[in-house]
Scaffold this motif. Structure first.
Motif, PDB file in Angstrom:
ATOM      1  N   HIS A   1       0.836  -1.202   0.000  1.00 32.69           N
ATOM      2  CA  HIS A   1       0.000   0.000   0.000  1.00 32.69           C
ATOM      3  C   HIS A   1       0.870   1.251   0.000  1.00 32.69           C
ATOM      4  O   HIS A   1       2.016   1.223   0.449  1.00 32.69           O
ATOM      5  CB  HIS A   1      -0.881   0.042   1.250  1.00 32.69           C
ATOM      6  N   VAL A   2       0.286   2.336  -0.483  1.00 31.24           N
ATOM      7  CA  VAL A   2       0.906   3.646  -0.357  1.00 31.24           C
ATOM      8  C   VAL A   2       0.096   4.460   0.637  1.00 31.24           C
ATOM      9  O   VAL A   2      -1.100   4.225   0.822  1.00 31.24           O
ATOM     10  CB  VAL A   2       1.013   4.383  -1.708  1.00 31.24           C
ATOM     11  N   VAL A   3       0.768   5.405   1.265  1.00 33.12           N
ATOM     12  CA  VAL A   3       0.135   6.323   2.211  1.00 33.12           C
ATOM     13  C   VAL A   3       0.232   7.714   1.592  1.00 33.12           C
ATOM     14  O   VAL A   3       1.332   8.176   1.273  1.00 33.12           O
ATOM     15  CB  VAL A   3       0.855   6.295   3.581  1.00 33.12           C
ATOM     16  N   GLU A   4      -0.926   8.341   1.409  1.00 32.19           N
ATOM     17  CA  GLU A   4      -0.971   9.655   0.771  1.00 32.19           C
ATOM     18  C   GLU A   4      -1.765  10.621   1.626  1.00 32.19           C
ATOM     19  O   GLU A   4      -2.577  10.204   2.456  1.00 32.19           O
ATOM     20  CB  GLU A   4      -1.633   9.548  -0.605  1.00 32.19           C
ATOM     21  N   ASP A   5      -1.548  11.913   1.400  1.00 34.91           N
ATOM     22  CA  ASP A   5      -2.411  12.898   2.050  1.00 34.91           C
ATOM     23  C   ASP A   5      -3.563  13.224   1.103  1.00 34.91           C
ATOM     24  O   ASP A   5      -3.662  12.660   0.008  1.00 34.91           O
ATOM     25  CB  ASP A   5      -1.644  14.138   2.509  1.00 34.91           C
TER      26      ASP A   5
ATOM     27  N   ARG B   1       7.076   2.778   6.134  1.00 39.61           N
ATOM     28  CA  ARG B   1       8.079   3.835   6.045  1.00 39.61           C
ATOM     29  C   ARG B   1       7.342   5.124   5.723  1.00 39.61           C
ATOM     30  O   ARG B   1       6.617   5.182   4.745  1.00 39.61           O
ATOM     31  CB  ARG B   1       9.108   3.615   4.944  1.00 39.61           C
ATOM     32  N   ILE B   2       7.543   6.091   6.534  1.00 41.02           N
ATOM     33  CA  ILE B   2       6.956   7.418   6.318  1.00 41.02           C
ATOM     34  C   ILE B   2       8.101   8.369   6.023  1.00 41.02           C
ATOM     35  O   ILE B   2       9.117   8.371   6.728  1.00 41.02           O
ATOM     36  CB  ILE B   2       6.152   7.880   7.552  1.00 41.02           C
ATOM     37  N   GLY B   3       7.955   9.178   4.992  1.00 41.56           N
ATOM     38  CA  GLY B   3       9.005  10.108   4.596  1.00 41.56           C
ATOM     39  C   GLY B   3       9.288  11.171   5.650  1.00 41.56           C
ATOM     40  O   GLY B   3       8.469  11.447   6.525  1.00 41.56           O
ATOM     41  N   GLU B   4      10.449  11.758   5.525  1.00 42.07           N
ATOM     42  CA  GLU B   4      10.932  12.724   6.512  1.00 42.07           C
ATOM     43  C   GLU B   4       9.983  13.902   6.705  1.00 42.07           C
ATOM     44  O   GLU B   4       9.751  14.344   7.822  1.00 42.07           O
ATOM     45  CB  GLU B   4      12.318  13.227   6.092  1.00 42.07           C
ATOM     46  N   ARG B   5       9.412  14.425   5.612  1.00 48.02           N
ATOM     47  CA  ARG B   5       8.537  15.600   5.728  1.00 48.02           C
ATOM     48  C   ARG B   5       7.266  15.327   6.528  1.00 48.02           C
ATOM     49  O   ARG B   5       6.683  16.240   7.093  1.00 48.02           O
ATOM     50  CB  ARG B   5       8.186  16.148   4.349  1.00 48.02           C
ATOM     51  N   ALA B   6       6.812  14.068   6.575  1.00 46.51           N
ATOM     52  CA  ALA B   6       5.569  13.730   7.279  1.00 46.51           C
ATOM     53  C   ALA B   6       5.821  13.045   8.625  1.00 46.51           C
ATOM     54  O   ALA B   6       4.884  12.889   9.416  1.00 46.51           O
ATOM     55  CB  ALA B   6       4.707  12.828   6.409  1.00 46.51           C
ATOM     56  N   ALA B   7       7.052  12.658   8.886  1.00 45.43           N
ATOM     57  CA  ALA B   7       7.367  11.929  10.114  1.00 45.43           C
ATOM     58  C   ALA B   7       7.027  12.758  11.356  1.00 45.43           C
ATOM     59  O   ALA B   7       7.229  13.967  11.382  1.00 45.43           O
ATOM     60  CB  ALA B   7       8.845  11.553  10.135  1.00 45.43           C
ATOM     61  N   GLY B   8       6.480  12.075  12.336  1.00 37.07           N
ATOM     62  CA  GLY B   8       6.160  12.722  13.601  1.00 37.07           C
ATOM     63  C   GLY B   8       4.860  13.498  13.610  1.00 37.07           C
ATOM     64  O   GLY B   8       4.526  14.144  14.600  1.00 37.07           O
TER      65      GLY B   8
ATOM     66  N   LEU C   1       2.497  11.574  -1.871  1.00 39.22           N
ATOM     67  CA  LEU C   1       2.939  10.324  -1.273  1.00 39.22           C
ATOM     68  C   LEU C   1       3.698  10.614   0.017  1.00 39.22           C
ATOM     69  O   LEU C   1       4.712  11.319   0.005  1.00 39.22           O
ATOM     70  CB  LEU C   1       3.815   9.552  -2.258  1.00 39.22           C
ATOM     71  N   LEU C   2       3.183  10.101   1.128  1.00 40.30           N
ATOM     72  CA  LEU C   2       3.798  10.293   2.444  1.00 40.30           C
ATOM     73  C   LEU C   2       4.629   9.092   2.862  1.00 40.30           C
ATOM     74  O   LEU C   2       5.543   9.218   3.685  1.00 40.30           O
ATOM     75  CB  LEU C   2       2.723  10.530   3.507  1.00 40.30           C
ATOM     76  N   GLY C   3       4.275   7.915   2.330  1.00 38.49           N
ATOM     77  CA  GLY C   3       4.977   6.709   2.740  1.00 38.49           C
ATOM     78  C   GLY C   3       4.372   5.476   2.130  1.00 38.49           C
ATOM     79  O   GLY C   3       3.567   5.542   1.208  1.00 38.49           O
ATOM     80  N   ARG C   4       4.770   4.360   2.693  1.00 39.61           N
ATOM     81  CA  ARG C   4       4.236   3.077   2.265  1.00 39.61           C
ATOM     82  C   ARG C   4       4.005   2.217   3.490  1.00 39.61           C
ATOM     83  O   ARG C   4       4.650   2.400   4.518  1.00 39.61           O
ATOM     84  CB  ARG C   4       5.162   2.416   1.257  1.00 39.61           C
ATOM     85  N   ILE C   5       3.058   1.290   3.375  1.00 45.42           N
ATOM     86  CA  ILE C   5       2.743   0.378   4.465  1.00 45.42           C
ATOM     87  C   ILE C   5       2.358  -0.952   3.841  1.00 45.42           C
ATOM     88  O   ILE C   5       1.585  -0.989   2.879  1.00 45.42           O
ATOM     89  CB  ILE C   5       1.648   0.953   5.392  1.00 45.42           C
ATOM     90  N   ASN C   6       2.924  -2.025   4.371  1.00 45.16           N
ATOM     91  CA  ASN C   6       2.773  -3.316   3.726  1.00 45.16           C
ATOM     92  C   ASN C   6       2.477  -4.431   4.718  1.00 45.16           C
ATOM     93  O   ASN C   6       2.874  -4.363   5.882  1.00 45.16           O
ATOM     94  CB  ASN C   6       4.069  -3.670   2.973  1.00 45.16           C
ATOM     95  N   LEU C   7       1.831  -5.453   4.217  1.00 49.26           N
ATOM     96  CA  LEU C   7       1.656  -6.714   4.925  1.00 49.26           C
ATOM     97  C   LEU C   7       2.353  -7.765   4.073  1.00 49.26           C
ATOM     98  O   LEU C   7       1.924  -8.039   2.949  1.00 49.26           O
ATOM     99  CB  LEU C   7       0.169  -7.042   5.090  1.00 49.26           C
TER     100      LEU C   7
END
Length: 167
Positions: free
Chosen positions: A60-64, A88-95, A69-75
């Motif tokens: 999966h991708v994580v988007e706003d 994994r969430i990119g630096e700009r969206a982390a935290g 694209l903010l990151g990815r999340i997988n099973l």
């Protein structure tokens, strides 16, 4: 708003740009993917989609809300009603909460769409952000392990008979 979407062929260009942009950031907390990952990205992306189609993994991708694209999340490693969660969430969206929101959404999807009520995860002990996400989303620590030469912890989340986390 955090949107979690199943990975498609159409995500390839944005995903490669995201991985390049965040390579140094990710390398500070997880092993670097290496140059071959980037030079062979298109072929690997097609392989992953084929593995997803076969039911071996769910990517999966994580988007706003605007589609950034903010990151990815997988099973990954789907077997016997369980899978390994990774994100994994990119630096700009982390935290700022997208990892927690994405994990909550994917827990619901894991049960309702993929029939996976048991999730496993792991992180390095020095990755406080990832450990916090797992704690906030109900994962329980089960053992201390080594990831290469770095100490880590394995977690589990059993969603059978429990209330699904709010997305």
């Amino acid at each position: 708003m955090t949107i979690v979407s199943r990975l498609t062929a159409g995500h390839a260009e944005a995903l490669l740009a995201f991985e390049r942009e965040n390579r140094a950031y990710f390398s500070a907390s997880v092993p670097d993917r290496g140059d071959d990952y980037f030079t062979g990205f298109a072929a690997r992306h097609r392989e992953l989609l084929a593995e997803q189609e076969a039911g071996l993994h769910h990517f999966h991708v994580v988007e706003d809300a605007d589609g950034t694209l903010l990151g990815r999340i997988n099973l990954v490693g789907v077997r016997d009603g369980s899978a390994e969660l990774g994100y994994r969430i990119g630096e700009r969206a982390a935290g700022r909460g997208p990892a927690t929101r994405a994990v909550r959404r994917l827990c619901v999807t894991a049960v309702r769409e993929y029939g996976l009520p048991l999730l496993r995860a792991g992180t390095m002990l020095d990755n406080a952000g990832s450990r916090a996400v797992l704690a906030r989303t109900g994962f329980q620590p089960v053992e201390e392990v080594m990831f290469g030469d770095r100490p880590g912890r394995r977690y589990v989340l059993d969603l059978r008979g429990s209330t699904l986390p709010a997305p």
